[in-house]
Design an enzyme around this catalytic site. Sequence first.
Site, PDB file in Angstrom:
ATOM      1  N   HIS A  24      42.705  25.660  33.833  1.00  0.00           N
ATOM      2  CA  HIS A  24      42.611  25.715  35.298  1.00  0.00           C
ATOM      3  C   HIS A  24      41.363  24.967  35.778  1.00  0.00           C
ATOM      4  O   HIS A  24      40.258  25.316  35.400  1.00  0.00           O
ATOM      5  CB  HIS A  24      42.566  27.173  35.772  1.00  0.00           C
ATOM      6  CG  HIS A  24      43.915  27.842  35.770  1.00  0.00           C
ATOM      7  ND1 HIS A  24      44.225  28.908  36.563  1.00  0.00           N
ATOM      8  CD2 HIS A  24      45.029  27.555  35.068  1.00  0.00           C
ATOM      9  CE1 HIS A  24      45.488  29.260  36.359  1.00  0.00           C
ATOM     10  NE2 HIS A  24      45.989  28.457  35.435  1.00  0.00           N
TER      11      HIS A  24
ATOM     12  N   TYR B 259      42.208  34.861  44.458  1.00  0.00           N
ATOM     13  CA  TYR B 259      41.450  36.079  44.800  1.00  0.00           C
ATOM     14  C   TYR B 259      41.628  36.297  46.303  1.00  0.00           C
ATOM     15  O   TYR B 259      41.454  35.359  47.080  1.00  0.00           O
ATOM     16  CB  TYR B 259      39.967  35.904  44.484  1.00  0.00           C
ATOM     17  CG  TYR B 259      39.640  35.899  43.003  1.00  0.00           C
ATOM     18  CD1 TYR B 259      39.333  37.079  42.338  1.00  0.00           C
ATOM     19  CD2 TYR B 259      39.634  34.716  42.272  1.00  0.00           C
ATOM     20  CE1 TYR B 259      39.021  37.085  40.985  1.00  0.00           C
ATOM     21  CE2 TYR B 259      39.330  34.706  40.914  1.00  0.00           C
ATOM     22  CZ  TYR B 259      39.024  35.898  40.276  1.00  0.00           C
ATOM     23  OH  TYR B 259      38.717  35.898  38.940  1.00  0.00           O
TER      24      TYR B 259
ATOM     25  N   PRO C  87      35.779  43.819  36.872  1.00  0.00           N
ATOM     26  CA  PRO C  87      36.602  42.703  36.390  1.00  0.00           C
ATOM     27  C   PRO C  87      36.624  41.481  37.315  1.00  0.00           C
ATOM     28  O   PRO C  87      37.095  40.421  36.897  1.00  0.00           O
ATOM     29  CB  PRO C  87      38.004  43.323  36.290  1.00  0.00           C
ATOM     30  CG  PRO C  87      37.983  44.492  37.207  1.00  0.00           C
ATOM     31  CD  PRO C  87      36.583  45.001  37.207  1.00  0.00           C
TER      32      PRO C  87
ATOM     33  N   LYS D  17      34.262  38.359  33.609  1.00  0.00           N
ATOM     34  CA  LYS D  17      33.123  38.024  32.747  1.00  0.00           C
ATOM     35  C   LYS D  17      33.023  38.891  31.480  1.00  0.00           C
ATOM     36  O   LYS D  17      32.241  38.579  30.581  1.00  0.00           O
ATOM     37  CB  LYS D  17      31.809  38.150  33.535  1.00  0.00           C
ATOM     38  CG  LYS D  17      31.655  37.096  34.612  1.00  0.00           C
ATOM     39  CD  LYS D  17      31.505  35.721  33.996  1.00  0.00           C
ATOM     40  CE  LYS D  17      31.567  34.606  35.002  1.00  0.00           C
ATOM     41  NZ  LYS D  17      32.159  33.385  34.479  1.00  0.00           N
TER      42      LYS D  17
ATOM     43  N   TYR E  38      31.380  30.723  37.803  1.00  0.00           N
ATOM     44  CA  TYR E  38      32.739  31.091  37.400  1.00  0.00           C
ATOM     45  C   TYR E  38      33.108  30.447  36.062  1.00  0.00           C
ATOM     46  O   TYR E  38      33.700  31.103  35.197  1.00  0.00           O
ATOM     47  CB  TYR E  38      33.759  30.711  38.488  1.00  0.00           C
ATOM     48  CG  TYR E  38      35.071  31.429  38.319  1.00  0.00           C
ATOM     49  CD1 TYR E  38      35.337  32.618  38.989  1.00  0.00           C
ATOM     50  CD2 TYR E  38      36.042  30.952  37.429  1.00  0.00           C
ATOM     51  CE1 TYR E  38      36.517  33.309  38.807  1.00  0.00           C
ATOM     52  CE2 TYR E  38      37.230  31.635  37.235  1.00  0.00           C
ATOM     53  CZ  TYR E  38      37.470  32.812  37.918  1.00  0.00           C
ATOM     54  OH  TYR E  38      38.635  33.498  37.725  1.00  0.00           O
TER      55      TYR E  38
HETATM   56  C1  PHB Z   1      43.506  38.663  34.614  1.00  0.00           C
HETATM   57  O1  PHB Z   1      44.258  37.681  34.532  1.00  0.00           O
HETATM   58  O2  PHB Z   1      43.789  39.746  34.086  1.00  0.00           O
HETATM   59  C2  PHB Z   1      42.237  38.534  35.387  1.00  0.00           C
HETATM   60  C3  PHB Z   1      41.892  37.299  35.911  1.00  0.00           C
HETATM   61  C4  PHB Z   1      40.724  37.179  36.643  1.00  0.00           C
HETATM   62  C5  PHB Z   1      39.919  38.272  36.854  1.00  0.00           C
HETATM   63  C6  PHB Z   1      40.259  39.506  36.312  1.00  0.00           C
HETATM   64  C7  PHB Z   1      41.426  39.642  35.575  1.00  0.00           C
HETATM   65  O3  PHB Z   1      38.795  38.147  37.602  1.00  0.00           O
END
Ligand code: PHB
Length: 388
Positions: free
Chosen positions: A72, A200, A292, A296, A383
């Site tokens: 990505h 997000y 989450p 990280k 990130y």
């Molecule tokens: C996930 O794909 O489970 C995932 C992706 C990004 C995050 C947290 C979990 O910030």
Amino acid sequence: MRTQVAIIGAGPAGLLLGQLLHKHGIDNIILERQTADYVLSRVRAGVIEQVTMGLLDEAGVGARMHKDGLVHDGVQICVDGVRHRISFKELTGKAVMVYGQTEITKDLMDGRAAVGAPTVYAADDVALHDIFSGAPRVTYRGDSKSHEIDCDFIAGCDGFHGISRKSAPPRAITAHERIYPLGWLGILSDTPPVSEELIYVRHDRGFALCSMRSPTRSRYYIQCSLADDIDSWPDERFWEALRPRLDEEGRERLVTGPSIEKSIAPLRSFVAEPMRFGRLFLAGDAAHIVPPTGAKGLNLAASDVRYLSQAFIEHYADKSDSGLDHYSDRALARVWKAERFSWWMTTTLHRISENPFDLKLQVAELDYLFRSTAAATAFAENYVGLPY
Ligand code: PHB
Ligand code: APR
């Protein structure tokens, strides 16, 4: 039994450490409380920083990730129904890999089995002894018998609820903690992801995240109350809560279907300092937890393991203890930056406070992020992962 490094815990931290040490000829035994199947049944986050990819390659377990993982170049952030994109590639020249942590754990387990390094699963009553002496020991019960391992060092990679951190003298340890008054309700479903990139979502109804595991498997999360019971969230209720948080295109493209996994996770920031007690070294979730948001957790476990494996290699190959002496400071310097970033993403994107001042600040933070190249670069740098 005798080994050079006794590793407690066969999560990503313990398995990666074991693999890197083995490559450098350092003997190690891993003791894991659960069975291998249980360890592989846990669904966790799935975004791998470029530096973590490098480390998995170095450990010789990156092949399947490169084949099946999704690269990505950017991420999307949807604020009150309007989507924005942050390009990692343009801002940092880097990318992340979307590949489930469960798959990484499997690759590490397979790698360990291939080299024949020992792992004891279903090890009960693991106990650490004499960590401040020159000859630490680990005892455990397995096959209804007591066992003892003499070692040079102990690596505590046994997660937040493990025994290692609790084996340090309470007076020698300082814990820093923030608990957020909400959880993440996550589902996995065999439906095509709503977008090619992660989204997000900040919305008045609450946070959401659209993620994926493959072009045919999606992972979605919504903010929920910690008092919520999983049974009160049938699939239909989940999809009904998610859809209105998306922008128009997302609402139209969202494909719903039965969940194949559903769970609620609490959100917590936690750091225990220091990360070394005599001959005991903590790594990964045993020493710190991040919420989450930003994914990280695994990446921090990997950076700890990089510093720690290098320190052990220096100890045995170069007869230098400088790496061991600096391990805690080095690891914590990176840990705190990831703690800051995860806290920032969490507090900026979730509906936590009902104070209008806090809500205005969230909007201002995000508006600045989308308008300022400097702010977007800072976000992207964090990130994709700060350099080691
Ligand atoms: C996930 O794909 O489970 C995932 C992706 C990004 C995050 C947290 C979990 O910030
Ligand atoms: N004895 C032996 N093993 C133990 C004990 C114990 N007393 N307590 C816990 N364990 C094991 C757990 O069963 C688990 O398999 O230690 C392992 C720790 O693994 P993780 O919790 O996955 O922690 P870590 O390897 O540090 O990985 C960090 O994984 O937990 C996620 O979100 C976290 O992404 C982060 C990453």
